[in-house]
Structures are given as C-alpha cells and as structure tokens.
Design a protein around this motif. Structure first.
Motif, PDB file in Angstrom:
ATOM      1  N   CYS A 199       4.325  42.822   4.246  1.00 24.64           N
ATOM      2  CA  CYS A 199       4.381  41.366   4.130  1.00 24.64           C
ATOM      3  C   CYS A 199       5.728  40.977   3.537  1.00 24.64           C
ATOM      4  CB  CYS A 199       3.233  40.847   3.264  1.00 24.64           C
ATOM      5  SG  CYS A 199       3.406  41.253   1.510  1.00 24.64           S
ATOM      6  N   LYS A 200       6.064  39.710   3.632  1.00 25.13           N
ATOM      7  CA  LYS A 200       7.295  39.208   3.038  1.00 25.13           C
ATOM      8  C   LYS A 200       7.029  38.884   1.578  1.00 25.13           C
ATOM      9  CE  LYS A 200       9.143  37.243   7.317  1.00 25.13           C
ATOM     10  NZ  LYS A 200       9.615  36.017   8.001  1.00 25.13           N
ATOM     11  N   CYS A 201       7.676  39.633   0.714  1.00 27.29           N
ATOM     12  CA  CYS A 201       7.463  39.448  -0.713  1.00 27.29           C
ATOM     13  C   CYS A 201       8.800  39.541  -1.440  1.00 27.29           C
ATOM     14  CB  CYS A 201       6.490  40.497  -1.254  1.00 27.29           C
ATOM     15  SG  CYS A 201       6.112  40.292  -3.004  1.00 27.29           S
ATOM     16  N   GLY A 236       6.640  44.966  -0.461  1.00 28.37           N
ATOM     17  CA  GLY A 236       5.677  44.412   0.482  1.00 28.37           C
ATOM     18  C   GLY A 236       4.996  45.463   1.342  1.00 28.37           C
ATOM     19  N   LYS A 237       5.208  46.745   1.028  1.00 29.05           N
ATOM     20  CA  LYS A 237       4.572  47.817   1.795  1.00 29.05           C
ATOM     21  C   LYS A 237       3.283  48.230   1.092  1.00 29.05           C
ATOM     22  CE  LYS A 237       8.976  49.676   3.467  1.00 29.05           C
ATOM     23  NZ  LYS A 237       9.875  50.860   3.491  1.00 29.05           N
ATOM     24  N   ALA A 238       2.164  48.119   1.807  1.00 28.10           N
ATOM     25  CA  ALA A 238       0.878  48.374   1.172  1.00 28.10           C
ATOM     26  C   ALA A 238      -0.096  48.999   2.165  1.00 28.10           C
ATOM     27  CB  ALA A 238       0.300  47.074   0.612  1.00 28.10           C
ATOM     28  N   VAL A 239      -1.267  49.342   1.668  1.00 30.71           N
ATOM     29  CA  VAL A 239      -2.370  49.826   2.501  1.00 30.71           C
ATOM     30  C   VAL A 239      -3.518  48.827   2.365  1.00 30.71           C
ATOM     31  CG1 VAL A 239      -4.050  51.666   2.892  1.00 30.71           C
ATOM     32  CG2 VAL A 239      -1.717  52.236   2.203  1.00 30.71           C
ATOM     33  N   GLU A 293       0.624  39.852  -6.794  1.00 29.47           N
ATOM     34  CA  GLU A 293       0.371  38.874  -5.733  1.00 29.47           C
ATOM     35  C   GLU A 293      -0.064  39.563  -4.451  1.00 29.47           C
ATOM     36  OE1 GLU A 293       2.695  35.326  -3.256  1.00 29.47           O
ATOM     37  OE2 GLU A 293       3.635  36.243  -5.020  1.00 29.47           O
ATOM     38  N   CYS A 294       0.623  40.627  -4.063  1.00 24.83           N
ATOM     39  CA  CYS A 294       0.250  41.376  -2.852  1.00 24.83           C
ATOM     40  C   CYS A 294      -1.110  42.055  -3.034  1.00 24.83           C
ATOM     41  CB  CYS A 294       1.306  42.422  -2.528  1.00 24.83           C
ATOM     42  SG  CYS A 294       2.890  41.750  -1.984  1.00 24.83           S
ATOM     43  N   ARG A 295      -1.376  42.566  -4.223  1.00 18.86           N
ATOM     44  CA  ARG A 295      -2.585  43.340  -4.464  1.00 18.86           C
ATOM     45  C   ARG A 295      -3.836  42.458  -4.562  1.00 18.86           C
ATOM     46  NH1 ARG A 295      -3.182  48.370  -6.502  1.00 18.86           N
ATOM     47  NH2 ARG A 295      -0.977  48.413  -7.088  1.00 18.86           N
ATOM     48  N   PHE A 296      -3.761  41.379  -5.323  1.00 22.05           N
ATOM     49  CA  PHE A 296      -4.967  40.622  -5.640  1.00 22.05           C
ATOM     50  C   PHE A 296      -5.135  39.331  -4.841  1.00 22.05           C
ATOM     51  CE2 PHE A 296      -3.951  42.704  -9.835  1.00 22.05           C
ATOM     52  CZ  PHE A 296      -4.940  43.671  -9.743  1.00 22.05           C
ATOM     53  N   GLU A 297      -4.044  38.724  -4.410  1.00 19.39           N
ATOM     54  CA  GLU A 297      -4.135  37.386  -3.837  1.00 19.39           C
ATOM     55  C   GLU A 297      -4.048  37.343  -2.313  1.00 19.39           C
ATOM     56  OE1 GLU A 297      -1.340  34.813  -5.796  1.00 19.39           O
ATOM     57  OE2 GLU A 297      -1.852  35.584  -7.783  1.00 19.39           O
ATOM     58  N   LYS A 298      -3.427  38.332  -1.708  1.00 20.62           N
ATOM     59  CA  LYS A 298      -3.262  38.299  -0.249  1.00 20.62           C
ATOM     60  C   LYS A 298      -4.387  39.082   0.423  1.00 20.62           C
ATOM     61  CE  LYS A 298       1.754  37.702  -0.406  1.00 20.62           C
ATOM     62  NZ  LYS A 298       3.087  38.219   0.013  1.00 20.62           N
ATOM     63  N   LYS A 299      -5.566  38.495   0.433  1.00 20.29           N
ATOM     64  CA  LYS A 299      -6.743  39.134   1.019  1.00 20.29           C
ATOM     65  C   LYS A 299      -7.060  38.580   2.413  1.00 20.29           C
ATOM     66  CE  LYS A 299      -7.910  41.960  -2.335  1.00 20.29           C
ATOM     67  NZ  LYS A 299      -9.164  41.844  -3.054  1.00 20.29           N
ATOM     68  N   ASN A 347       1.584  41.994   8.305  1.00 19.19           N
ATOM     69  CA  ASN A 347       1.936  42.553   9.613  1.00 19.19           C
ATOM     70  C   ASN A 347       1.397  43.979   9.651  1.00 19.19           C
ATOM     71  OD1 ASN A 347       3.150  43.192  12.090  1.00 19.19           O
ATOM     72  ND2 ASN A 347       5.044  43.849  11.078  1.00 19.19           N
ATOM     73  N   ILE A 348       0.300  44.184  10.361  1.00 17.35           N
ATOM     74  CA  ILE A 348      -0.374  45.486  10.374  1.00 17.35           C
ATOM     75  C   ILE A 348       0.364  46.446  11.300  1.00 17.35           C
ATOM     76  CG2 ILE A 348      -2.508  46.694  10.947  1.00 17.35           C
ATOM     77  CD1 ILE A 348      -4.026  44.201  10.118  1.00 17.35           C
ATOM     78  N   GLU A 349       0.784  47.591  10.734  1.00 16.05           N
ATOM     79  CA  GLU A 349       1.580  48.566  11.489  1.00 16.05           C
ATOM     80  C   GLU A 349       0.705  49.568  12.229  1.00 16.05           C
ATOM     81  OE1 GLU A 349       3.983  50.279   8.462  1.00 16.05           O
ATOM     82  OE2 GLU A 349       5.356  48.575   8.333  1.00 16.05           O
TER      83      GLU A 349
END
Length: 334
Positions: A240-242, A247-250, A278-284, A290-292
């Motif tokens: 994601c754009k962070c 912004g790289k996550a699973v 923000e990426c961990r808790f809020e972007k659900k 962008n799913i790779e």
C-alpha cells in the motif's frame, strides 16, 4: 587494495561452510540451512543484544578449532558463541543437545498454560512447535503456576502474561525501533513479568511490531482476536502507499475479508520490514491494498500445509511419498 578477509570454516552435523569472523554458530547454521539449524525463541538478528535468554539453541562443540581441537566442556548457546576456524558442532547428531533442549522446553512450559485451543498464536507458535518436538506428556512439578490477569496495553494490543516466556524481544524492539519505550521487564526471578510503567499505554506509530516479534501468544492484536483460526485464513503479499513505512505486508484473508495484517517474515519467523500501526490496525479493507499474490509459508507449522504449493514442490512431495510407500511395502514383504 584492501586485503581479503580470511573466512572461518565450520562444520555442523557433517556439513561444512565458510563464514566471516564474528559470525555466531546459529547464523552459520542458518547459512547452511535445513534441519541442522537450532531453534531460537529469544534471538532476533535485527535486534541488538538479543539472544542468550531462552537456551533453546544449545549445541555441542565437539572441536573448538584447528588451533585448539579440544571440545568445549559444556553445551553452548549458539546465538551467543562465535565461530572459530575449524570448529565442529553437533546439533541433531548430539544426544546431549537433544536431551538439554527437551529439558529447556520443559522449563519454558513450567508456567505456560496449555491453552492452544483458545490462543490466537496456535498454528504459528514457535513454542508450540518446540513442545511437539521435545515436550513431555506430563509435568514433574507440583507447585501452583504463576497466573496473571489479561491486560490491555493500549487500544490495539492485548497482553496475556500467563503465556510469556520473558524472551525480551518486545522490550528490545520497542527500545530500538520506536522513539519512546513505555514497557519493560519488572521484578526479578520467578516474579519477573512484562508490564507498562504506571498509567502508560503502548500507542506510538510502530509499537504494533511487538506483536510480530513475540514468539508465543503473549502479545496479540486486539482488532483480530478470536476472529478466525490461522489455518482457516489465506496469507497474501500486499503493498500500500504509506508515508510512515514500506507498506509491504501480509494480509490474512478469509474470503474477501481481511482478518488481520502482519509484517512479512522470513523462514525463521523474523520480520523483513517493520510496518506502522496504520497499516496494521486501520487498513482492514482490500481497497487500500495492491495484492501481489499468495504468500508461501516455508515453516513446518500447520499454516504452511495445503495452502499454496508450486508445481515443482508438489512433484518433490509426490516422489517422497511414493518412495516412503515403496520402502514400507518392501519392509512388510521381508
């Protein structure tokens, strides 16, 4: 022209490799790979001063070096012992090492409750894996276990101190990754526990990473607790754009729903890139990501089974199964 640094040769369970001076036995074993790599519950290569607490990585040094071939008199912690040139180490091939690891596992489970059926970490817990490999059926202790009430360390993190093994990873990551650490190890000996300072909460931008570094289910994500068993979810790589992190996550998905978000980890369970809160808790919501593609889990935990296998891996697995079946049939005929 600078002089080339002489590398040290080390043999672990009959496998030889060359490493730079100052490399620990554990990292040398990881360079070799495979089953000869000792387990590590407290060591974390990305955290300074980690290791030396859990003792699960004990190994037998059968030859100190070419200069001094005498064996080391006691088992050593591989995460804290550096390689010497010509050193020979036994891990899987040492009965003393396996017996010691079994005893260490028993001590780690001394106060740890067997609540895997209700623990969110079940299925990806390093202590659970260690317990299955080296645990004993019954405890030999008769005294009452230490018990603690579950505690909310801020709006997004839950602490179950009953499960904690005092590896100190969460304390180290909070001290080295964030600007201010609000928790630590209080008291001493068998009264030691993880807790926050008075009237404090864990709420800075990167504090959620204490969940990812915890090897057991002591620190869990309050936004995902009891939402799903881990083996019912599908892990996918996403970006994601962070502005705060890479912004790289699973994403751990159940259908189209994002159950939880974690950082990407390597085969030894260590975070590759720490992510922000923000990426961990809020972007659900999937619209943020962008799913790779699917995330391949290389650990032997249940989350790696029956999920995603490449065609060549499937062929190797098929050949191994056929070979095992042929050997079994041959033994039955004899």
């Amino acid at each position: 022209m600078s002089e080339e640094i002489k590398k040290f040769k080390i043999t672990i369970d009959g496998q030889t490799t060359e490493v730079a001076p100052g490399t620990s036995i554990l990292n040398a074993a990881r360079q070799i790979g495979g089953k000869s790599v000792p387990p590590a519950m407290c060591y974390y290569s990305k955290l300074e001063n980690s290791g030396g607490r859990c003792r699960t990585c004990l190994v037998e040094v059968s030859k100190g070096s070419d200069a001094d071939p005498r064996p080391m008199p006691k088992l050593v912690a591989s995460c804290r012992t550096n390689v010497m040139d010509g050193m020979e180490v036994k891990n899987l091939t040492s009965e003393k090492t396996q017996e010691a690891r079994k005893a260490v596992t028993e001590f780690l489970l001394l106060n740890h409750p067997l609540d895997c059926p209700i623990c969110d970490q079940a299925g990806e817990c390093h202590l659970q894996d260690l317990g299955y490999e080296h645990g004993v059926e019954n405890t030999r202790t008769e005294f009452e276990r230490n018990t603690y009430d579950a505690d909310d360390l801020g709006p997004n993190i839950k602490l179950n101190m009953n499960r904690c093994i005092l590896c100190a990873r969460c304390v180290l990551v909070a001290g080295q990754l964030t600007n201010q650490r609000e928790h630590g190890i209080l008291f001493r000996g068998d009264h030691a526990e993880i807790s926050t300072y008075l009237n404090k909460a864990l709420d800075n931008d990167f504090i959620g990473n204490v969940i990812d570094v915890c090897p057991v289910g002591a620190l869990t994500d309050r936004t995902a607790r009891f939402a799903s068993r881990v083996w019912f979810t599908k892990p996918v790589d996403a970006t994601c754009k962070c502005e705060k992190c890479s912004g790289k996550a699973v994403l751990w998905m159940k259908g189209d729903e994002i159950v939880r978000v974690t950082a990407r980890k390597d085969q030894y369970g260590e975070v590759e890139d720490f992510i922000c809160n923000e990426c961990r808790f809020e972007k659900k919501d999937a619209k943020f990501w962008n799913i790779e593609g699917p995330r391949h889990i290389s650990r032997h935990s249940v989350i790696s089974l029956n999920h995603y296998m490449k065609s060549d891996e499937m062929e190797v697995q098929k050949l191994e199964n056929e070979t095992a079946k042929e050997i079994s049939n041959k033994d039955n005929l004899e």
